[in-house]
Design a protein around this motif. Structure first.
Motif, PDB file in Angstrom:
ATOM      1  N   ARG A 112       0.838  -1.197   0.000  1.00 45.84           N
ATOM      2  CA  ARG A 112       0.000   0.000   0.000  1.00 45.84           C
ATOM      3  C   ARG A 112       0.869   1.241   0.000  1.00 45.84           C
ATOM      4  O   ARG A 112       2.019   1.212   0.424  1.00 45.84           O
ATOM      5  N   THR A 113       0.300   2.350  -0.452  1.00 44.12           N
ATOM      6  CA  THR A 113       1.020   3.612  -0.383  1.00 44.12           C
ATOM      7  C   THR A 113       1.010   4.113   1.053  1.00 44.12           C
ATOM      8  O   THR A 113       0.230   3.640   1.891  1.00 44.12           O
ATOM      9  N   ALA A 114       1.873   5.091   1.332  1.00 45.36           N
ATOM     10  CA  ALA A 114       1.894   5.687   2.665  1.00 45.36           C
ATOM     11  C   ALA A 114       0.538   6.316   2.990  1.00 45.36           C
ATOM     12  O   ALA A 114       0.030   6.192   4.109  1.00 45.36           O
ATOM     13  N   LYS A 115      -0.069   6.961   2.012  1.00 44.49           N
ATOM     14  CA  LYS A 115      -1.375   7.584   2.223  1.00 44.49           C
ATOM     15  C   LYS A 115      -2.420   6.530   2.578  1.00 44.49           C
ATOM     16  O   LYS A 115      -3.233   6.728   3.491  1.00 44.49           O
ATOM     17  N   ALA A 116      -2.406   5.399   1.861  1.00 51.69           N
ATOM     18  CA  ALA A 116      -3.375   4.334   2.129  1.00 51.69           C
ATOM     19  C   ALA A 116      -3.143   3.723   3.508  1.00 51.69           C
ATOM     20  O   ALA A 116      -4.103   3.374   4.207  1.00 51.69           O
ATOM     21  N   TYR A 117      -1.890   3.585   3.913  1.00 52.49           N
ATOM     22  CA  TYR A 117      -1.574   3.022   5.229  1.00 52.49           C
ATOM     23  C   TYR A 117      -2.156   3.900   6.326  1.00 52.49           C
ATOM     24  O   TYR A 117      -2.767   3.406   7.284  1.00 52.49           O
ATOM     25  N   ILE A 118      -1.973   5.209   6.199  1.00 47.88           N
ATOM     26  CA  ILE A 118      -2.521   6.142   7.192  1.00 47.88           C
ATOM     27  C   ILE A 118      -4.047   6.056   7.206  1.00 47.88           C
ATOM     28  O   ILE A 118      -4.676   6.027   8.266  1.00 47.88           O
ATOM     29  N   GLY A 119      -4.639   5.996   6.024  1.00 49.48           N
ATOM     30  CA  GLY A 119      -6.091   5.892   5.937  1.00 49.48           C
ATOM     31  C   GLY A 119      -6.611   4.627   6.597  1.00 49.48           C
ATOM     32  O   GLY A 119      -7.624   4.655   7.308  1.00 49.48           O
ATOM     33  N   ASP A 120      -5.915   3.509   6.387  1.00 48.26           N
ATOM     34  CA  ASP A 120      -6.326   2.249   7.004  1.00 48.26           C
ATOM     35  C   ASP A 120      -6.277   2.336   8.529  1.00 48.26           C
ATOM     36  O   ASP A 120      -7.153   1.799   9.224  1.00 48.26           O
ATOM     37  N   ARG A 121      -5.248   3.005   9.042  1.00 45.52           N
ATOM     38  CA  ARG A 121      -5.129   3.141  10.504  1.00 45.52           C
ATOM     39  C   ARG A 121      -6.265   3.997  11.055  1.00 45.52           C
ATOM     40  O   ARG A 121      -6.831   3.705  12.122  1.00 45.52           O
ATOM     41  N   LEU A 122      -6.622   5.056  10.339  1.00 44.71           N
ATOM     42  CA  LEU A 122      -7.733   5.906  10.758  1.00 44.71           C
ATOM     43  C   LEU A 122      -9.056   5.148  10.729  1.00 44.71           C
ATOM     44  O   LEU A 122      -9.875   5.274  11.640  1.00 44.71           O
ATOM     45  N   VAL A 123      -9.260   4.355   9.690  1.00 40.90           N
ATOM     46  CA  VAL A 123     -10.502   3.578   9.583  1.00 40.90           C
ATOM     47  C   VAL A 123     -10.601   2.584  10.740  1.00 40.90           C
ATOM     48  O   VAL A 123     -11.673   2.420  11.348  1.00 40.90           O
ATOM     49  N   LEU A 124      -9.507   1.907  11.063  1.00 37.45           N
ATOM     50  CA  LEU A 124      -9.532   0.946  12.154  1.00 37.45           C
ATOM     51  C   LEU A 124      -9.922   1.627  13.460  1.00 37.45           C
ATOM     52  O   LEU A 124     -10.789   1.133  14.197  1.00 37.45           O
ATOM     53  N   GLU A 125      -9.305   2.758  13.754  1.00 32.89           N
ATOM     54  CA  GLU A 125      -9.625   3.432  15.014  1.00 32.89           C
ATOM     55  C   GLU A 125     -11.050   3.973  15.001  1.00 32.89           C
ATOM     56  O   GLU A 125     -11.744   3.932  16.026  1.00 32.89           O
ATOM     57  N   ALA A 126     -11.496   4.454  13.850  1.00 38.80           N
ATOM     58  CA  ALA A 126     -12.876   4.925  13.744  1.00 38.80           C
ATOM     59  C   ALA A 126     -13.845   3.789  14.034  1.00 38.80           C
ATOM     60  O   ALA A 126     -14.834   3.962  14.761  1.00 38.80           O
ATOM     61  N   LYS A 127     -13.581   2.611  13.483  1.00 35.86           N
ATOM     62  CA  LYS A 127     -14.445   1.455  13.738  1.00 35.86           C
ATOM     63  C   LYS A 127     -14.448   1.088  15.224  1.00 35.86           C
ATOM     64  O   LYS A 127     -15.482   0.750  15.802  1.00 35.86           O
ATOM     65  N   ARG A 128     -13.272   1.150  15.849  1.00 34.68           N
ATOM     66  CA  ARG A 128     -13.196   0.852  17.277  1.00 34.68           C
ATOM     67  C   ARG A 128     -14.047   1.830  18.087  1.00 34.68           C
ATOM     68  O   ARG A 128     -14.786   1.440  18.989  1.00 34.68           O
ATOM     69  N   LEU A 129     -13.941   3.109  17.754  1.00 32.30           N
ATOM     70  CA  LEU A 129     -14.685   4.128  18.484  1.00 32.30           C
ATOM     71  C   LEU A 129     -16.190   4.008  18.251  1.00 32.30           C
ATOM     72  O   LEU A 129     -16.990   4.196  19.169  1.00 32.30           O
TER      73      LEU A 129
END
Length: 281
Positions: free
Chosen positions: A219-236
């Motif tokens: 994945r690109t760096a941008k996609a990696y950051i986006g994936d991390r944000l999505v994971l935390e959003a789902k957790r919240l």
């Protein structure tokens, strides 16, 4: 023991060992886990490491469902949303420990990784060593508290982790650029969503950084950051039951609308609709 507020509605779990006030490691059987577990969604501030001897069931870790089978292991990192399902016939042990408990460099590095493998099977050739390491830890954990605390439980925990040999994932990459990027994202993803920020902060050209991330993750760096944000959003959304507006504030988005557009683009659903699918009785 784990402080949950009340046993029938386990949600957020805080590490509070029973009988060993300062103990960094605690063990329990699956029988005890069943007494504490109501099948609801949980989130802990400590590591949960399970070794399954026999039986069948499931554990869901960060929205991925994993089967529990004979001679498998489960690792749930602090902050991960998880749920135990259909574990009535599962036997084995669960080890709870704080992030600083392991004493060797390799196990401390593994525990600090943000992308631990959640479930794997223990090879038959490794099982005798895993079983011996686990039993030694259980024996030490059952000993009366010593007048002078020792590091024996922590040492034996490190031996068990070493013998379990969690499969290597992104967290174990030897690429130094990716490792620095991964650590920086984990520390700052709530405030900084732009790959350019991490390139500047780490002293790399944007293309160099993205190339390193892509070599390791695909994945690109941008996609990696986006994936991390999505994971935390789902957790919240799933565990903390936050609104879209509250998630936006927690994750550094300017407003709820901006966050909703981001989340829908990543998941195909609006935050509220996705949250409704995770509701538990």
């Amino acid at each position: 023991m784990v402080e949950t507020g009340h046993v029938t509605a386990i949600s957020h779990m805080t590490y509070q060992p029973v009988g060993h006030g300062t103990a960094a490691v605690e063990t329990m059987t699956f029988d005890r886990l069943r007494e504490l577990n109501d099948g609801g969604t949980q989130r802990a501030d400590f590591h949960v490491l399970a070794v399954v001897d026999a039986g069948h069931g499931h554990v869901t870790v960060d929205f991925l469902r994993h089967p529990l089978r004979k001679r498998c292991a489960v690792w749930i990192a602090p902050g991960a949303v998880h749920r135990w399902d259909d574990i009535a016939g599962v036997t084995g042990h669960v080890v709870l420990f704080v992030p600083t408990a392991p004493v060797t460099h390799a196990t401390r590095e593994l525990v600090a990784s943000p992308d631990l493998v959640a479930r794997w099977s223990v090879p038959d050739t490794d099982w005798p060593f895993v079983d011996a390491a686990r039993n030694h830890l259980l024996l030490e954990a059952s000993a009366p508290p010593a007048e002078t605390p020792t590091e024996l439980p922590e040492i034996l925990l490190s031996a068990l982790i070493t013998r379990l040999r969690p499969p290597h994932g992104e967290a174990h990459s030897t690429n130094p650029t990716f490792r620095l990027f991964r650590s920086s994202v984990e520390a700052h993803y709530r405030e900084h969503h732009d790959a350019g920020y991490y390139a500047r902060a780490l002293g790399y050209a944007p293309r160099t950084l993205s190339r390193a991330v892509q070599q390791v993750t695909g994945r690109t760096a941008k996609a990696y950051i986006g994936d991390r944000l999505v994971l935390e959003a789902k957790r919240l959304l799933a565990h903390d039951r936050l609104t879209a507006a509250a998630c936006a504030g927690a994750l550094g988005f300017p407003d709820a609308s901006n966050f909703s557009v981001f989340f829908r683009k990543a998941t195909g659903m609006r935050p509220g609709a996705w949250q409704a699918t995770t509701a538990v009785a």
